[in-house]
Design a protein around this motif. Structure first.
Motif, PDB file in Angstrom:
ATOM      1  N   SER A 182      45.411  23.145  34.476  1.00  0.00           N
ATOM      2  CA  SER A 182      46.089  23.971  33.471  1.00  0.00           C
ATOM      3  C   SER A 182      46.008  23.356  32.078  1.00  0.00           C
ATOM      4  O   SER A 182      45.961  22.139  31.931  1.00  0.00           O
ATOM      5  CB  SER A 182      47.558  24.162  33.851  1.00  0.00           C
ATOM      6  OG  SER A 182      48.331  23.047  33.443  1.00  0.00           O
ATOM      7  N   VAL A 211      41.408  27.230  40.141  1.00  0.00           N
ATOM      8  CA  VAL A 211      41.737  28.207  39.103  1.00  0.00           C
ATOM      9  C   VAL A 211      41.949  27.491  37.763  1.00  0.00           C
ATOM     10  O   VAL A 211      42.661  26.486  37.700  1.00  0.00           O
ATOM     11  CB  VAL A 211      43.025  28.980  39.459  1.00  0.00           C
ATOM     12  CG1 VAL A 211      43.239  30.134  38.486  1.00  0.00           C
ATOM     13  CG2 VAL A 211      42.981  29.500  40.891  1.00  0.00           C
ATOM     14  N   VAL A 213      43.942  27.684  34.557  1.00  0.00           N
ATOM     15  CA  VAL A 213      45.193  28.353  34.199  1.00  0.00           C
ATOM     16  C   VAL A 213      45.545  27.975  32.765  1.00  0.00           C
ATOM     17  O   VAL A 213      45.612  26.786  32.449  1.00  0.00           O
ATOM     18  CB  VAL A 213      46.333  27.889  35.139  1.00  0.00           C
ATOM     19  CG1 VAL A 213      47.635  28.579  34.798  1.00  0.00           C
ATOM     20  CG2 VAL A 213      45.960  28.123  36.604  1.00  0.00           C
ATOM     21  N   LYS A 240      37.685  30.598  38.579  1.00  0.00           N
ATOM     22  CA  LYS A 240      38.630  31.694  38.455  1.00  0.00           C
ATOM     23  C   LYS A 240      39.538  31.424  37.247  1.00  0.00           C
ATOM     24  O   LYS A 240      39.758  30.259  36.876  1.00  0.00           O
ATOM     25  CB  LYS A 240      39.493  31.781  39.715  1.00  0.00           C
ATOM     26  CG  LYS A 240      38.680  31.868  40.986  1.00  0.00           C
ATOM     27  CD  LYS A 240      39.457  32.581  42.065  1.00  0.00           C
ATOM     28  CE  LYS A 240      40.215  31.652  42.969  1.00  0.00           C
ATOM     29  NZ  LYS A 240      40.831  32.361  44.100  1.00  0.00           N
ATOM     30  N   GLN A 242      43.267  32.303  35.143  1.00  0.00           N
ATOM     31  CA  GLN A 242      44.626  32.847  35.153  1.00  0.00           C
ATOM     32  C   GLN A 242      45.231  32.640  33.773  1.00  0.00           C
ATOM     33  O   GLN A 242      45.337  31.502  33.296  1.00  0.00           O
ATOM     34  CB  GLN A 242      45.475  32.109  36.202  1.00  0.00           C
ATOM     35  CG  GLN A 242      46.940  32.515  36.227  1.00  0.00           C
ATOM     36  CD  GLN A 242      47.210  33.725  37.100  1.00  0.00           C
ATOM     37  OE1 GLN A 242      46.288  34.319  37.669  1.00  0.00           O
ATOM     38  NE2 GLN A 242      48.460  34.115  37.203  1.00  0.00           N
ATOM     39  N   SER A 244      48.417  32.472  31.598  1.00  0.00           N
ATOM     40  CA  SER A 244      49.844  32.258  31.853  1.00  0.00           C
ATOM     41  C   SER A 244      50.692  33.152  30.957  1.00  0.00           C
ATOM     42  O   SER A 244      50.346  33.414  29.808  1.00  0.00           O
ATOM     43  CB  SER A 244      50.208  30.796  31.574  1.00  0.00           C
ATOM     44  OG  SER A 244      49.536  29.949  32.474  1.00  0.00           O
ATOM     45  N   ASN A 275      43.093  37.052  36.126  1.00  0.00           N
ATOM     46  CA  ASN A 275      44.408  37.670  36.263  1.00  0.00           C
ATOM     47  C   ASN A 275      45.334  37.080  35.205  1.00  0.00           C
ATOM     48  O   ASN A 275      44.968  36.145  34.516  1.00  0.00           O
ATOM     49  CB  ASN A 275      45.017  37.368  37.636  1.00  0.00           C
ATOM     50  CG  ASN A 275      44.291  38.057  38.756  1.00  0.00           C
ATOM     51  OD1 ASN A 275      43.307  37.552  39.277  1.00  0.00           O
ATOM     52  ND2 ASN A 275      44.758  39.224  39.132  1.00  0.00           N
ATOM     53  N   ASP A 277      49.835  36.284  34.538  1.00  0.00           N
ATOM     54  CA  ASP A 277      51.178  36.377  35.103  1.00  0.00           C
ATOM     55  C   ASP A 277      52.181  36.631  34.002  1.00  0.00           C
ATOM     56  O   ASP A 277      51.847  36.589  32.815  1.00  0.00           O
ATOM     57  CB  ASP A 277      51.543  35.136  35.936  1.00  0.00           C
ATOM     58  CG  ASP A 277      51.339  33.835  35.186  1.00  0.00           C
ATOM     59  OD1 ASP A 277      52.168  33.522  34.325  1.00  0.00           O
ATOM     60  OD2 ASP A 277      50.343  33.133  35.478  1.00  0.00           O
ATOM     61  N   PRO A 424      49.412  36.547  44.231  1.00  0.00           N
ATOM     62  CA  PRO A 424      49.301  35.109  43.906  1.00  0.00           C
ATOM     63  C   PRO A 424      48.683  34.277  45.025  1.00  0.00           C
ATOM     64  O   PRO A 424      47.953  33.313  44.749  1.00  0.00           O
ATOM     65  CB  PRO A 424      50.745  34.679  43.632  1.00  0.00           C
ATOM     66  CG  PRO A 424      51.621  35.781  44.114  1.00  0.00           C
ATOM     67  CD  PRO A 424      50.804  37.028  44.093  1.00  0.00           C
ATOM     68  N   LYS A 427      44.944  34.643  44.747  1.00  0.00           N
ATOM     69  CA  LYS A 427      44.408  34.032  43.530  1.00  0.00           C
ATOM     70  C   LYS A 427      44.305  32.515  43.661  1.00  0.00           C
ATOM     71  O   LYS A 427      43.329  31.904  43.260  1.00  0.00           O
ATOM     72  CB  LYS A 427      45.317  34.384  42.342  1.00  0.00           C
ATOM     73  CG  LYS A 427      44.835  33.831  41.017  1.00  0.00           C
ATOM     74  CD  LYS A 427      43.700  34.654  40.492  1.00  0.00           C
ATOM     75  CE  LYS A 427      42.960  33.999  39.347  1.00  0.00           C
ATOM     76  NZ  LYS A 427      42.046  34.923  38.697  1.00  0.00           N
TER      77      LYS A 427
END
Ligand SMILES: [Zn+2]
Length: 496
Positions: A182, A211, A213, A240, A242, A244, A275, A277, A424, A427
């Motif tokens: 992340s 992922v 993130v 992938k 994501q 946040s 994706n 969130d 989730p 993912k």
């Protein structure tokens, strides 16, 4: 013979398919049988008549990294029905230890720990020996590895030796079983990094299907640009993606979420696994110092990467050393000192540079539009710190169910639960969870649709919800009638 038999429930299995009536038989930590089992034998029977039975919620955005070991119970999450949480978000990671402690101390007190660890593998051993009340998955945090390797906090470009050392730390984390990596590109020290550095650090994820993130560089006037940077990083690294807590912050940016979602959706249609969130509130929550250094209160500029907020929009959540100020607005303090906003903020940061605030700045219609998008899942971004934390720490999931499913009907119940469970799990490669299915882990929530109520408000945030009768973690009751059982039955989720 089952250990637990849940009868007469309305099962919402997490897949987004329509609910159905059925019974669930649990043996050990797994869902053994689903069907009409009213005559089956079981050590315990729970009658779930008039209740919904669904998979335990998976919070993709937690910051309770240190709490997993220091307290092991994550009360504000488990009471909401969260059975799995992913920590290590916004670049705040748990390893290496020294840098993690320094980094995390911007958010909360981390002095009371009885353990130390050398690396992720070590940390994971400690969790497995001292399991928490909730299942935990872990992301590698960019700030922490940057802090561990670079001597100067504001160094822009690491030399090749430094970069290789940082890459090694990412590799170690992925090899140990982290779910991804992340960044938090508005915070120290990650904000000094360029796109190239992050691509290099994200590349090791590919081999593990991890992922990337990101709390993006700009959630305000350069929102689209930031989404493009995030996609560029994930695409170049082959991972992938994501995004946040997707949002458009600051009045001048309201309404931009439609185009933001369109950019994300178009890339998804082109085969990119992307994706986002979201937490269901119009106030964000962060460190006052982070807003300050990003120019939120700077009157000479119309822009800030974290959006502008006026002093009456900022609530003090946690003020170490001056707890009596918690719950007051920045405007209250400003009136007391009779100073301009930015000078008031400077005065407060002199008191403590760890002040956390909730700052209003999003549009309700934008929040709903993001929530309804098919690529968006739910995460709390909760920080249960101070006496007046942002209510998302205690209220995110019940708020969605009560406010957006039942009252406003912005989401169908099945769809809301899908965004909290299977979406989730898929993912983040969390195996055998997020769906009510035979042989899956028995992480379950039983709640009454007409009684579910979010009790966490900005004034009284530290309240768990009503209407949740049971939460199961790995087949054991973690919550009964709104109370924690403290069985510490959580497991470490390693990437699979
Ligand atoms: Zn963040």
């Amino acid at each position: 013979m089952f250990d637990t038999l849940i009868t007469n429930g309305t099962i919402i299995d997490g897949s987004n398919k329509k609910s159905y009536k059925g019974d669930i038989g649990i043996i050990g930590e797994k869902i053994d049988t689903i069907g009409l089992l009213s005559n089956a034998e079981s050590k315990e029977i729970i009658n779930a008549k008039d209740s919904i039975v669904c998979p335990g919620f998976i919070d993709v955005h937690s910051h309770d990294d240190f709490k997993i070991l220091s307290e092991r119970r994550i009360t504000h999450n488990i009471l909401q029905g969260i059975t799995t949480m992913i920590v290590g978000n916004c670049g705040f990671g748990i390893s290496p230890y020294g840098a993690a402690k320094e980094q995390m101390s911007a958010l909360y007190q981390v002095d009371s720990l009885k353990y130390k660890w050398n690396n992720f593998a070590d940390f994971f051993d400690l969790i497995e020996k001292n399991p928490p009340s909730i299942n935990v998955g872990v992301l590698i945090g960019h700030h922490t590895i940057r802090r561990a390797i670079l001597n100067e906090i504001n160094k822009k470009i690491p030399n090749s030796d430094e970069l290789n050392k940082m890459i090694y730390l990412v590799e170690e984390g992925m090899e140990a079983g982290c779910l991804g990596f992340s960044t938090g590109l508005v915070y120290e020290p990650g904000r000094y990094s360029n796109t190239e550095e992050i691509i290099n650090l994200t590349k090791p994820l590919k081999k593990y299907n991890g992922v990337y993130v990101s709390h993006m560089r700009n959630e305000a006037e350069k929102l689209f640009h930031s989404i493009s940077e995030t996609i560029h990083i994930g695409t170049k690294a082959g991972t992938k993606i994501q995004i946040s807590h997707l949002k458009a912050v600051g009045k001048e940016n309201w309404g931009k979420v439609g185009k933001a979602l369109e950019i994300i959706e178009n890339h998804n249609l082109n085969g990119i696994d992307i994706n986002a969130d979201q937490y269901p509130y119009t106030a964000r929550s962060t460190m006052l110092k982070a807003l300050y250094i990003n120019g939120t209160f700077d009157e000479s500029s119309k822009y800030s990467p974290m959006g502008k907020s006026t002093s009456n929009e900022v609530l003090l959540c946690s003020v170490p050393g001056e707890e009596s100020l918690e719950g007051k607005t920045l405007e209250d303090i400003q009136n007391f000192y009779d100073l301009p906003t930015e000078e008031t903020v400077e005065k407060l940061i002199d008191v403590s540079d760890k002040i956390l605030v909730a700052a209003f700045g999003m549009k309700e219609e934008d929040v709903v539009e993001i929530m309804q998008h098919k690529l968006v899942m739910i995460g709390t971004d909760g920080l249960d710190v101070g006496s007046k934390p942002h209510p998302r720490a205690w209220g995110t999931y019940p708020r969605i169910l009560e406010e957006y499913v039942i009252k406003k009907q912005s989401l169908k119940m099945e769809n809301a639960i899908h965004k909290m469970t299977e979406m989730p799990a898929k993912k983040f490669n969390i195996k055998d969870r997020g769906l009510i299915k035979e042989n899956n882990f028995a992480d379950l929530v039983i709640f009454n649709e007409s009684e579910i109520k979010d009790n966490a408000t900005y004034i009284n945030p530290k309240n768990g919800p009503s209407g949740i009768s049971f939460v199961f973690v790995n087949g054991k009751k973690a919550v009964v009638a709104g109370q924690e059982t403290l069985l510490y039955n959580g497991e470490l989720i390693r990437a699979s």
